[in-house]
Scaffold this motif. Structure first.
Motif, PDB file in Angstrom:
ATOM      1  N   ALA A  14       0.816  -1.218   0.000  1.00 56.19           N
ATOM      2  CA  ALA A  14       0.000   0.000   0.000  1.00 56.19           C
ATOM      3  C   ALA A  14       0.849   1.268   0.000  1.00 56.19           C
ATOM      4  O   ALA A  14       0.450   2.277  -0.582  1.00 56.19           O
ATOM      5  N   GLY A  15       1.995   1.232   0.646  1.00 56.65           N
ATOM      6  CA  GLY A  15       2.800   2.438   0.778  1.00 56.65           C
ATOM      7  C   GLY A  15       3.863   2.622  -0.264  1.00 56.65           C
ATOM      8  O   GLY A  15       4.182   3.743  -0.653  1.00 56.65           O
ATOM      9  N   PHE A  16       4.435   1.525  -0.739  1.00 55.41           N
ATOM     10  CA  PHE A  16       5.581   1.679  -1.622  1.00 55.41           C
ATOM     11  C   PHE A  16       5.185   1.884  -3.081  1.00 55.41           C
ATOM     12  O   PHE A  16       5.953   2.456  -3.844  1.00 55.41           O
ATOM     13  N   GLY A  17       4.003   1.447  -3.474  1.00 54.40           N
ATOM     14  CA  GLY A  17       3.534   1.709  -4.835  1.00 54.40           C
ATOM     15  C   GLY A  17       3.426   3.198  -5.120  1.00 54.40           C
ATOM     16  O   GLY A  17       3.982   3.694  -6.111  1.00 54.40           O
ATOM     17  N   PRO A  18       2.706   3.950  -4.275  1.00 58.62           N
ATOM     18  CA  PRO A  18       2.650   5.400  -4.480  1.00 58.62           C
ATOM     19  C   PRO A  18       4.010   6.089  -4.377  1.00 58.62           C
ATOM     20  O   PRO A  18       4.253   7.086  -5.049  1.00 58.62           O
ATOM     21  N   VAL A  19       4.889   5.545  -3.553  1.00 58.14           N
ATOM     22  CA  VAL A  19       6.220   6.142  -3.416  1.00 58.14           C
ATOM     23  C   VAL A  19       6.995   6.010  -4.726  1.00 58.14           C
ATOM     24  O   VAL A  19       7.585   6.976  -5.205  1.00 58.14           O
ATOM     25  N   VAL A  20       6.977   4.828  -5.306  1.00 59.20           N
ATOM     26  CA  VAL A  20       7.690   4.620  -6.569  1.00 59.20           C
ATOM     27  C   VAL A  20       7.087   5.491  -7.663  1.00 59.20           C
ATOM     28  O   VAL A  20       7.817   6.113  -8.447  1.00 59.20           O
ATOM     29  N   TRP A  21       5.750   5.577  -7.705  1.00 62.24           N
ATOM     30  CA  TRP A  21       5.097   6.428  -8.700  1.00 62.24           C
ATOM     31  C   TRP A  21       5.479   7.892  -8.481  1.00 62.24           C
ATOM     32  O   TRP A  21       5.769   8.613  -9.428  1.00 62.24           O
ATOM     33  N   GLY A  22       5.492   8.349  -7.220  1.00 65.18           N
ATOM     34  CA  GLY A  22       5.808   9.742  -6.930  1.00 65.18           C
ATOM     35  C   GLY A  22       7.250  10.104  -7.233  1.00 65.18           C
ATOM     36  O   GLY A  22       7.543  11.203  -7.690  1.00 65.18           O
ATOM     37  N   VAL A  23       8.161   9.175  -6.988  1.00 61.89           N
ATOM     38  CA  VAL A  23       9.576   9.441  -7.247  1.00 61.89           C
ATOM     39  C   VAL A  23       9.883   9.370  -8.739  1.00 61.89           C
ATOM     40  O   VAL A  23      10.705  10.123  -9.245  1.00 61.89           O
ATOM     41  N   VAL A  32      10.364  14.827  -3.960  1.00 60.72           N
ATOM     42  CA  VAL A  32      10.969  14.991  -2.637  1.00 60.72           C
ATOM     43  C   VAL A  32      10.017  14.515  -1.545  1.00 60.72           C
ATOM     44  O   VAL A  32      10.426  13.857  -0.593  1.00 60.72           O
ATOM     45  N   VAL A  33       8.735  14.815  -1.680  1.00 62.92           N
ATOM     46  CA  VAL A  33       7.745  14.365  -0.703  1.00 62.92           C
ATOM     47  C   VAL A  33       7.650  12.839  -0.718  1.00 62.92           C
ATOM     48  O   VAL A  33       7.564  12.199   0.341  1.00 62.92           O
ATOM     49  N   ALA A  34       7.678  12.244  -1.899  1.00 65.50           N
ATOM     50  CA  ALA A  34       7.614  10.789  -2.005  1.00 65.50           C
ATOM     51  C   ALA A  34       8.849  10.137  -1.383  1.00 65.50           C
ATOM     52  O   ALA A  34       8.742   9.084  -0.733  1.00 65.50           O
ATOM     53  N   GLN A  35      10.002  10.750  -1.545  1.00 68.57           N
ATOM     54  CA  GLN A  35      11.220  10.215  -0.924  1.00 68.57           C
ATOM     55  C   GLN A  35      11.106  10.249   0.592  1.00 68.57           C
ATOM     56  O   GLN A  35      11.468   9.294   1.270  1.00 68.57           O
ATOM     57  N   PHE A  37       8.310  10.187   2.402  1.00 69.51           N
ATOM     58  CA  PHE A  37       7.324   9.188   2.797  1.00 69.51           C
ATOM     59  C   PHE A  37       7.883   7.775   2.640  1.00 69.51           C
ATOM     60  O   PHE A  37       7.597   6.889   3.445  1.00 69.51           O
ATOM     61  N   GLY A  38       8.706   7.564   1.623  1.00 65.17           N
ATOM     62  CA  GLY A  38       9.288   6.245   1.391  1.00 65.17           C
ATOM     63  C   GLY A  38      10.184   5.777   2.516  1.00 65.17           C
ATOM     64  O   GLY A  38      10.179   4.595   2.881  1.00 65.17           O
ATOM     65  N   THR A  39      10.962   6.677   3.091  1.00 62.86           N
ATOM     66  CA  THR A  39      11.812   6.272   4.206  1.00 62.86           C
ATOM     67  C   THR A  39      10.981   5.863   5.414  1.00 62.86           C
ATOM     68  O   THR A  39      11.345   4.926   6.135  1.00 62.86           O
ATOM     69  N   SER A  40       9.853   6.515   5.612  1.00 65.22           N
ATOM     70  CA  SER A  40       8.970   6.135   6.720  1.00 65.22           C
ATOM     71  C   SER A  40       8.361   4.753   6.491  1.00 65.22           C
ATOM     72  O   SER A  40       8.278   3.943   7.415  1.00 65.22           O
ATOM     73  N   VAL A  41       7.940   4.496   5.264  1.00 63.67           N
ATOM     74  CA  VAL A  41       7.341   3.200   4.943  1.00 63.67           C
ATOM     75  C   VAL A  41       8.363   2.085   5.137  1.00 63.67           C
ATOM     76  O   VAL A  41       8.074   1.059   5.766  1.00 63.67           O
ATOM     77  N   VAL A  42       9.561   2.263   4.631  1.00 64.34           N
ATOM     78  CA  VAL A  42      10.593   1.228   4.759  1.00 64.34           C
ATOM     79  C   VAL A  42      10.960   1.011   6.227  1.00 64.34           C
ATOM     80  O   VAL A  42      11.155  -0.127   6.663  1.00 64.34           O
ATOM     81  N   CYS A  43      11.023   2.072   6.999  1.00 65.66           N
ATOM     82  CA  CYS A  43      11.334   1.949   8.424  1.00 65.66           C
ATOM     83  C   CYS A  43      10.261   1.128   9.145  1.00 65.66           C
ATOM     84  O   CYS A  43      10.578   0.238   9.939  1.00 65.66           O
TER      85      CYS A  43
END
Length: 153
Positions: A14-23, A32-35, A37-43
């Motif tokens: 749910a979280g990493f799909g939008p991150v990859v699309w945003g980046v 930058v916002v997607a990056q 958010f991505g670190t939070s999802v991976v953490c």
């Protein structure tokens, strides 16, 4: 397969799909916002995987990500300040989602872990994630630059 692994998989999907699309697409502000958010999802995924596989070393990786993720976003904000000044990104919704997800995951992990040093480390990770996301989002939106500029004028 246990519940922790299912939760980690769901959060990653749910979280990493939008991150990859945003980046990968869109203007600099969205990247930058997607990056951030991505670190939070991976953490959070690392925290859930540590409980799923009973690997406490994954919690240490989550701690490193909780510290370096927002710091990396602040470095990007500083280096890309000229490109972000024209139309600063507003990530209020993503910040709220990341803070809520961090709170839910950390509280669930604390309940499963029980009192002790591990719980203190989990609470520290949760505080770092929430505070880092809020500070990085405010920095990206130019919330702190505006205050300093008005004081100098």
């Amino acid at each position: 397969m246990n519940g922790w692994l299912v939760a980690a998989t769901a959060l990653l999907a749910a979280g990493f799909g939008p991150v990859v699309w945003g980046v990968a697409t869109g203007p600099l502000e969205r990247r930058v916002v997607a990056q951030n958010f991505g670190t939070s999802v991976v953490c959070l995924v690392m925290l859930l995987l540590s409980q799923a596989y009973t690997r406490p070393s994954y919690v240490d990786l989550a701690l490193v990500l909780a510290v370096l993720g927002p710091a990396g976003t602040l470095v990007y904000a500083r280096l890309l300040a000229d490109g972000l000044d024209d139309d600063p990104p507003h990530a209020n919704l993503l910040t709220a989602v990341a803070a809520s997800a961090a709170t839910v995951v950390v509280v669930a992990m604390c309940v499963a872990t029980g009192p002790g040093r591990a719980m203190v480390k989990l609470v520290l990770i949760g505080v770092l994630l929430v505070a880092g996301n809020v500070i990085a989002s405010r920095a990206l939106a130019g919330g702190y630059a505006g205050a300093g500029a008005s004081a100098r004028d």
